[in-house]
Scaffold this active site. Structure first.
Site, mmCIF file in Angstrom:
data_model
loop_
_atom_site.group_PDB
_atom_site.id
_atom_site.type_symbol
_atom_site.label_atom_id
_atom_site.label_comp_id
_atom_site.label_asym_id
_atom_site.label_seq_id
_atom_site.Cartn_x
_atom_site.Cartn_y
_atom_site.Cartn_z
ATOM 1 N N TYR A 117 -9.394 42.969 -35.895
ATOM 2 C CA TYR A 117 -10.299 44.114 -35.854
ATOM 3 C C TYR A 117 -10.940 44.467 -37.201
ATOM 4 C CZ TYR A 117 -11.541 49.122 -35.971
ATOM 5 O OH TYR A 117 -12.169 50.315 -36.180
ATOM 6 N N CYS A 128 -8.682 50.318 -46.496
ATOM 7 C CA CYS A 128 -9.769 50.751 -47.366
ATOM 8 C C CYS A 128 -10.490 49.520 -47.881
ATOM 9 C CB CYS A 128 -9.231 51.521 -48.559
ATOM 10 S SG CYS A 128 -8.257 52.947 -48.085
ATOM 11 N N GLY A 156 -13.476 51.858 -44.366
ATOM 12 C CA GLY A 156 -13.101 53.240 -44.641
ATOM 13 C C GLY A 156 -14.325 54.122 -44.645
ATOM 14 N N ASN A 190 -5.979 49.422 -51.737
ATOM 15 C CA ASN A 190 -6.024 49.225 -50.287
ATOM 16 C C ASN A 190 -4.615 48.851 -49.853
ATOM 17 O OD1 ASN A 190 -7.202 46.519 -48.169
ATOM 18 N ND2 ASN A 190 -6.564 48.556 -47.580
ATOM 19 N N GLY A 191 -4.081 49.618 -48.922
ATOM 20 C CA GLY A 191 -2.741 49.332 -48.432
ATOM 21 C C GLY A 191 -1.936 50.598 -48.296
HETATM 22 O O1 PRP Z 1 -7.406 51.602 -28.197
HETATM 23 P P1 PRP Z 1 -8.133 52.365 -29.273
HETATM 24 O O2 PRP Z 1 -7.213 53.311 -29.973
HETATM 25 O O3 PRP Z 1 -9.395 52.991 -28.798
HETATM 26 O O4 PRP Z 1 -8.499 51.339 -30.429
HETATM 27 C C1 PRP Z 1 -9.075 50.087 -30.240
HETATM 28 C C2 PRP Z 1 -10.590 50.166 -30.250
HETATM 29 O O5 PRP Z 1 -11.060 50.722 -31.507
HETATM 30 C C3 PRP Z 1 -11.826 49.754 -32.203
HETATM 31 O O6 PRP Z 1 -13.222 49.987 -32.024
HETATM 32 P P2 PRP Z 1 -14.125 50.814 -33.057
HETATM 33 O O7 PRP Z 1 -14.987 51.729 -32.321
HETATM 34 O O8 PRP Z 1 -13.258 51.445 -34.110
HETATM 35 O O9 PRP Z 1 -14.977 49.733 -33.870
HETATM 36 P P3 PRP Z 1 -15.929 48.510 -33.470
HETATM 37 O O10 PRP Z 1 -17.310 49.072 -33.228
HETATM 38 O O11 PRP Z 1 -15.866 47.630 -34.678
HETATM 39 O O12 PRP Z 1 -15.415 47.811 -32.258
HETATM 40 C C4 PRP Z 1 -11.463 48.429 -31.586
HETATM 41 O O13 PRP Z 1 -12.510 47.489 -31.706
HETATM 42 C C5 PRP Z 1 -11.208 48.792 -30.145
HETATM 43 O O14 PRP Z 1 -12.431 48.889 -29.449
HETATM 44 N N1 GLN Z 2 -6.171 52.361 -45.746
HETATM 45 C C1 GLN Z 2 -5.820 52.269 -47.006
HETATM 46 O O1 GLN Z 2 -5.843 51.229 -47.619
HETATM 47 C C2 GLN Z 2 -5.342 53.579 -47.603
HETATM 48 C C3 GLN Z 2 -4.993 53.567 -49.076
HETATM 49 C C4 GLN Z 2 -4.080 54.729 -49.432
HETATM 50 N N2 GLN Z 2 -2.786 54.562 -48.841
HETATM 51 C C5 GLN Z 2 -4.713 56.054 -49.026
HETATM 52 O O2 GLN Z 2 -4.277 56.665 -48.082
HETATM 53 O O3 GLN Z 2 -5.676 56.452 -49.660
HETATM 54 MG MG MG Z 3 -14.162 48.450 -30.702
#
Ligand code: PRP
Ligand code: GLN
Ligand code: MG
Length: 489
Positions: free
Chosen positions: A254, A2, A28, A101-102
């Site tokens: 990421y 988050c 998020g 966040n966490g």
């Molecule tokens: O193997 P998967 O489960 O598909 O997850 C990995 C993918 O998901 C994310 O992209 P995302 O579309 O979330 O965001 P981005 O546009 O920042 O790359 C990440 O960058 C990879 O492309």
């Molecule tokens: N990704 C997060 O940081 C999630 C915060 C919290 N555990 C929730 O589920 O709202």
């Molecule tokens: Mg991606």
């Protein structure tokens, strides 16, 4: 993951919190909320959706006050429902709002203690609401409301809560209280801006939010540290638990924006170094490679892909057009929606693929949702051969500190060799970064040997794990379990 933010200003802070949340939106996409304190009133506005959808103008107008916090949510516990949007609020003691966040890993135990010993009610399945009640109870025990009392309360929270947590709270009559878990798994950074009316402070998940709002980055909050900023702009800080930094390496792979600095490391530079080390590995393994072109899978892999192309000495081409109106697919709640969104989000430009040997680059392959479809799209667009490189090693273990990867069975590399993953994804060659190279790339020349939370790659959990935890987590949070809950509710 988050996004969290807290500001102590010299005038109303709601608009800045809102703007800051839009900068943290990539952390998020499911819900957002803001809480502000004005005199004896603490107001919370929150709802499902992107930041731009979660607040109505009429509600924003209610958010008066010079101290406030905000949150955008990617759930790792409980449901996606609006009652679990954050900030959470308790009216006793004083009136406290909290954004987290966490992810806690002893939520069940804490929930029981909170109910049976602390005699407090927790209304949702959220770990963050439990955390708020632990903090509220520990602050109540101090009997006085001073920065010192808040620090003692955080010391006790650190003794009781296990897991990953970066937290901002708003305590009526005291100000902003922020703290970070003893390993600093989740990021938290402090900034300052001077105005004619005095100094203003900000605490946020990522430094990009500070830049955009015109704050100077002062420093990261240390692992185990707490900070109190009063409405008059006085800053107090204290080490509340023994800290040993283990920033989550997946932030660099990421999650975080490339224009952020986390624990003194530039995310952008870390990603470029990942590209260099992976490019060098490709050259070691295939000195006579036949790659014609390097194509990133947008967005996050771009920094690494550009460096790979430069190490290999081949062309870099943007071969996929990304629909800017589709959000990040990995942090979408259901597998069905994730899978559908990849095709809606990315469309190949055939002339970059036709009759070429293409090396597709992604930052990570987690469930394989993206890469499986992308490899097929590249073939359909006419590629002669499709190679795939991942700037991160195979993800084989759950993440339990704030990234929703609870079930090993859902991870494409879990229980599979690299060769088996290659076959499943349908590419002609699959190459992953080695973990030692990833860690060295993120640490960079300034912090050689720095340790990270790399648990989803190596299965080592810095907090320790209670027996049976993974089994319970799997029952609660596998895609299957979530789907059943959605259908039932
Ligand atoms: O193997 P998967 O489960 O598909 O997850 C990995 C993918 O998901 C994310 O992209 P995302 O579309 O979330 O965001 P981005 O546009 O920042 O790359 C990440 O960058 C990879 O492309
Ligand atoms: N990704 C997060 O940081 C999630 C915060 C919290 N555990 C929730 O589920 O709202
Ligand atoms: Mg991606």
């Amino acid at each position: 993951m988050c996004g969290i933010i807290g500001i102590v200003g010299t005038s109303d802070v709601a608009a800045s919190l809102y703007d800051g949340l839009t900068v943290l939106q990539h952390r998020g996409q499911d819900a957002a909320g803001i809480a502000t304190a004005n005199g004896t009133q603490l107001r919370v506005v929150k709802g499902n959706g992107l930041v731009r959808d979660a607040f109505r103008a009429s509600e924003m107008a209610l958010l008066q006050g010079r101290v406030g916090i905000g949150h955008c949510r990617y759930p790792t516990a409980g449901s996606e429902g609006s009652d679990e949007a954050q900030p959470f609020y308790v009216n006793s003691p004083y009136g406290i709002a909290l954004a987290h966040n966490g992810n806690l890993i002893n939520t069940d135990t804490l929930r029981r203690e909170v109910f049976e010993q602390d005699r407090r009610n927790v209304n949702t399945e959220s770990d963050s609401e439990v955390l708020l009640n632990v903090f509220a109870h520990e602050l109540d025990k101090q009997r006085v409301l001073t920065p010192d009392a808040a620090f003692r309360a955080v010391e006790n929270v650190a003794r009781r809560a296990k897991g990953g947590y970066a937290v901002v709270t708003l305590v009526l009559g005291l100000g902003l209280v922020a703290f970070r878990d003893p390993h600093g798994i989740r990021p938290l950074v402090l900034g300052k801006r001077d105005t004619d009316a005095g100094s203003e402070y900000i605490i946020a998940s990522e430094s990009a939010a500070l830049d955009v709002l015109g704050f100077e980055r002062v420093r990261d909050i240390a692992p185990g540290e707490a900070v109190v900023i009063t409405p008059r702009g006085e800053l107090h800080s204290r080490q509340c638990a023994d800290g040993e930094l283990r920033s989550c390496i997946f932030e660099f792979v990421y999650f975080a924006r490339p224009d952020s600095l986390i624990d003194e490391i530039s995310v952008h530079k870390a990603r470029m170094r990942m590209g260099v080390t992976l490019g060098e590995k490709i050259l070691r393994e295939r000195p006579d490679h036949d790659i014609d072109v390097v194509i990133p899978i947008p967005d996050t892999s771009r920094d690494a892909a550009l460096e790979i192309a430069s190490v290999l000495g081949v062309k870099y081409r943007e071969g996929f057009n990304k629909n800017r109106y589709v959000g990040r697919t990995f942090i979408m709640p259901g597998q069905g929606e994730r899978a559908k969104s990849v095709r809606r989000k990315l469309n190949p430009i055939p002339l970059e693929f036709r009759n070429r040997v293409v090396l597709l680059v992604d930052d990570s392959i987690v469930r394989g949702t993206t890469s499986q479809q992308i490899v097929q799209m590249a073939r359909d667009a006419g590629a002669k051969k499709v190679y795939l490189a991942s700037a991160a090693p195979p993800v084989r273990h759950p993440n339990i500190y704030g990234i929703d990867m609870p079930s090993p069975e859902e991870l494409v590399a879990h229980g599979r060799t690299e060769q088996e993953v290659q076959e499943l994804l349908g590419c002609d060659w699959l190459i992953y970064q080695d973990l030692a190279d990833l860690e060295a790339a993120v640490a960079g020349p300034k912090f050689p040997g720095r340790k990270f939370d790399s648990s989803c790659f190596n299965g080592e959990y810095v907090t320790g794990i209670e027996p049976g935890y993974f089994e319970r987590l799997n029952q609660l949070r596998s895609d299957e379990a979530k789907k059943k809950r959605r259908l039932a509710g």
